[in-house]
Scaffold this active site. Structure first.
Site, mmCIF file in Angstrom:
data_model
loop_
_atom_site.group_PDB
_atom_site.id
_atom_site.type_symbol
_atom_site.label_atom_id
_atom_site.label_comp_id
_atom_site.label_asym_id
_atom_site.label_seq_id
_atom_site.Cartn_x
_atom_site.Cartn_y
_atom_site.Cartn_z
ATOM 1 N N CYS A 135 -10.062 -0.027 -5.232
ATOM 2 C CA CYS A 135 -9.444 1.263 -5.525
ATOM 3 C C CYS A 135 -10.176 1.967 -6.656
ATOM 4 O O CYS A 135 -9.720 3.008 -7.138
ATOM 5 C CB CYS A 135 -7.968 1.086 -5.875
ATOM 6 S SG CYS A 135 -7.678 0.014 -7.300
ATOM 7 N N GLN A 165 0.842 -1.197 0.000
ATOM 8 C CA GLN A 165 0.000 0.000 0.000
ATOM 9 C C GLN A 165 0.880 1.251 0.000
ATOM 10 O O GLN A 165 1.755 1.403 0.860
ATOM 11 C CB GLN A 165 -0.923 0.009 1.214
ATOM 12 C CG GLN A 165 -2.041 -1.011 1.145
ATOM 13 C CD GLN A 165 -3.088 -0.672 0.091
ATOM 14 O OE1 GLN A 165 -3.145 0.435 -0.419
ATOM 15 N NE2 GLN A 165 -3.925 -1.643 -0.226
#
Length: 468
Positions: free
Chosen positions: A426, A300
């Protein structure tokens, strides 16, 4: 209205649409506007696309500026492709991102929704990225002002920075980037100064010539720093002199690597980075879990918000200590490991073998004995024999790329019929498409947007699905 080079005058901007474009309506037509507009601006728009019901263009003149507008903090704003919402106060960015999630799930998903929780904003709105990649080029992008000042003779300059949007061979030279903590700018600027002083050639993507290609930096909250210098071909004497200079000039580098890339594309995933100094990887922490991140590992990009995202995922999973959890698109195993202490068993599946290798190492490093990881396609791996060996899932966690889940995987999930699915996305648009397909068997119970990338239009969203 359908002629070329049409300019619409005095267009009031009312909001934002997909991809962070400004939104306006005039004479029944929807207009999407690029060019750093803020709701409340009144602008002239030069149209690039002009259809019957909608048009798309760029703001070319501002008649009135919105009272909500703030001054951008970066000198490269408007030319660099990143941080496009610097002119918008952060609390308003969050409002529009939250609305983006609502719109996608409502208009594309068309599923019954619970009340969507308020978006989780980031405490750090600058210097929040742990990874950045800079590009070297012998064709620096010149602004309109620089072009005008140059007159008839256009100067050719080297650059290290970011590709200019829609110009693959032009790179904007970046002096100070606010996306990553120091020593990011110090490393980048040290290499630029040394290269210019020693006449090291910058890459030419059209001609496939030059030496310096890319610089990939990882700067972790643990204080560890990894730099990977990508060069076009080996030149041992020049390479060692440059790398030694970096180590001598920049304190705090814990791993320095180089990668030789003779290919036409910039991807290094099929190449082998070589360690010049240090252990060749960095370690990052989420809560008290420690993750090894190599030069090709996925992690991430925003560590602070990554931890918040994983906490939401773990909370939505509602684990009691006995559940079998399947972690799809598991990457280097970070989500599965993060939830492992509350699970009976974690099964991670990922297409990229190198990521699975990292996941196994990360599990061992964190003394996680109840997680196993498999490389391959979920559609091929998960069958009756796999269930017989590992057990059917009580909870499935899926974290696909921006394109969302393949339709065959959605069909597989419906076939498996796990009691719960936690969908981390996302891209709420493709997530909404997948939710519509899953609606025949699952209801949406919880929705939590999380802002991972301040000053951009990008948004992460976590959805809890329960079997009907």
């Amino acid at each position: 209205m359908r002629k070329k080079n049409v300019v619409l005058e005095n267009v009031p901007v009312s909001g934002y649409a997909a991809e962070g474009k400004g939104l306006a309506r005039q004479d029944g037509k929807v207009i999407f506007i690029e060019g750093g507009v803020v709701p409340g601006d009144v602008v002239d728009v030069r149209l690039a696309k002009n259809k019957k019901d909608w048009a798309e263009g760029r703001a070319v003149h501002f008649h009135t500026l919105s009272p909500d507008r703030v001054d951008p903090f970066c000198r490269h704003f408007g030319e660099c492709g990143g941080c496009k919402w610097q002119m918008l106060p952060y609390d308003m960015q969050l409002q529009y991102k939250h609305q983006q999630v609502v719109d996608h799930l409502t208009r594309i998903g068309k599923v019954t929704l619970p009340e969507i929780s308020p978006i989780m904003g980031g405490k750090e709105t600058s210097h929040y990225r742990n990874k950045l990649e800079f590009t070297f080029s012998n064709k620096a992008y010149l602004t309109n002002a620089e072009m005008a000042a140059a007159g008839d003779e256009i100067p050719r300059r080297n650059a290290i920075g970011f590709h200019v949007p829609k110009l693959f061979d032009k790179v904007l030279d970046i002096q100070t980037c606010h996306l990553q903590a120091e020593p990011a700018n110090l490393i980048k600027n040290t290499i630029r100064e040394y290269a210019e002083a020693n006449e090291l050639s910058f890459y030419d993507i059209r001609q496939q010539t030059g030496w310096l290609r890319n610089l990939v930096l990882r700067i972790c909250t643990t204080g560890e720093v990894m730099a990977n210098l990508v060069i076009f071909h080996e030149d041992k004497e020049k390479r060692e002199a440059l790398l030694d200079h970096i180590l001598k000039t920049v304190p705090g580098i814990t791993s320095l690597l180089y990668t030789i890339n003779p290919k036409k594309n910039d991807s290094i995933f099929d190449l082998e980075p070589k360690v010049y100094y240090g252990k060749g990887y960095v370690e990052e922490k989420l809560e008290d879990f420690v993750f090894k991140i190599g030069p090709k590992s996925f992690f991430q990009t925003n560590t602070y918000q990554g931890e918040a995202l994983y906490k939401v995922t773990r909370d939505f999973a509602g684990l009691t200590g006995t559940e079998v959890v399947y972690d799809l698109y598991c990457g280097t195993g970070s989500i599965g490991i993060f939830v492992s202490r509350l699970a009976g068993k974690v099964i991670g599946i990922e297409l990229i073998k190198e990521a699975i290798d990292d996941a196994i190492i990360n599990a061992e490093q964190n003394n996680v004995a109840n997680a196993t990881f498999y490389a391959g396609d979920v559609i091929d791996i998960v069958d009756d024999a796999f269930f017989a060996k590992h057990g059917a899932p009580d909870v499935i966690i899926t974290d696909p790329p921006r394109a969302g889940m393949h339709e065959k995987l959605v069909e597989k999930l419906l076939e498996v019929g796990a009691p719960k699915i936690v969908y981390v996305s996302c891209n709420p648009a493709t997530q909404a498409r997948d939710l519509a397909l899953l609606d025949v068997m699952y209801t949406v119970e919880k929705v939590q947007p999380v802002d991972m990338f301040p000053h951009t239009h990008h948004i992460e969203n976590v959805v809890l699905l329960k079997k009907r």
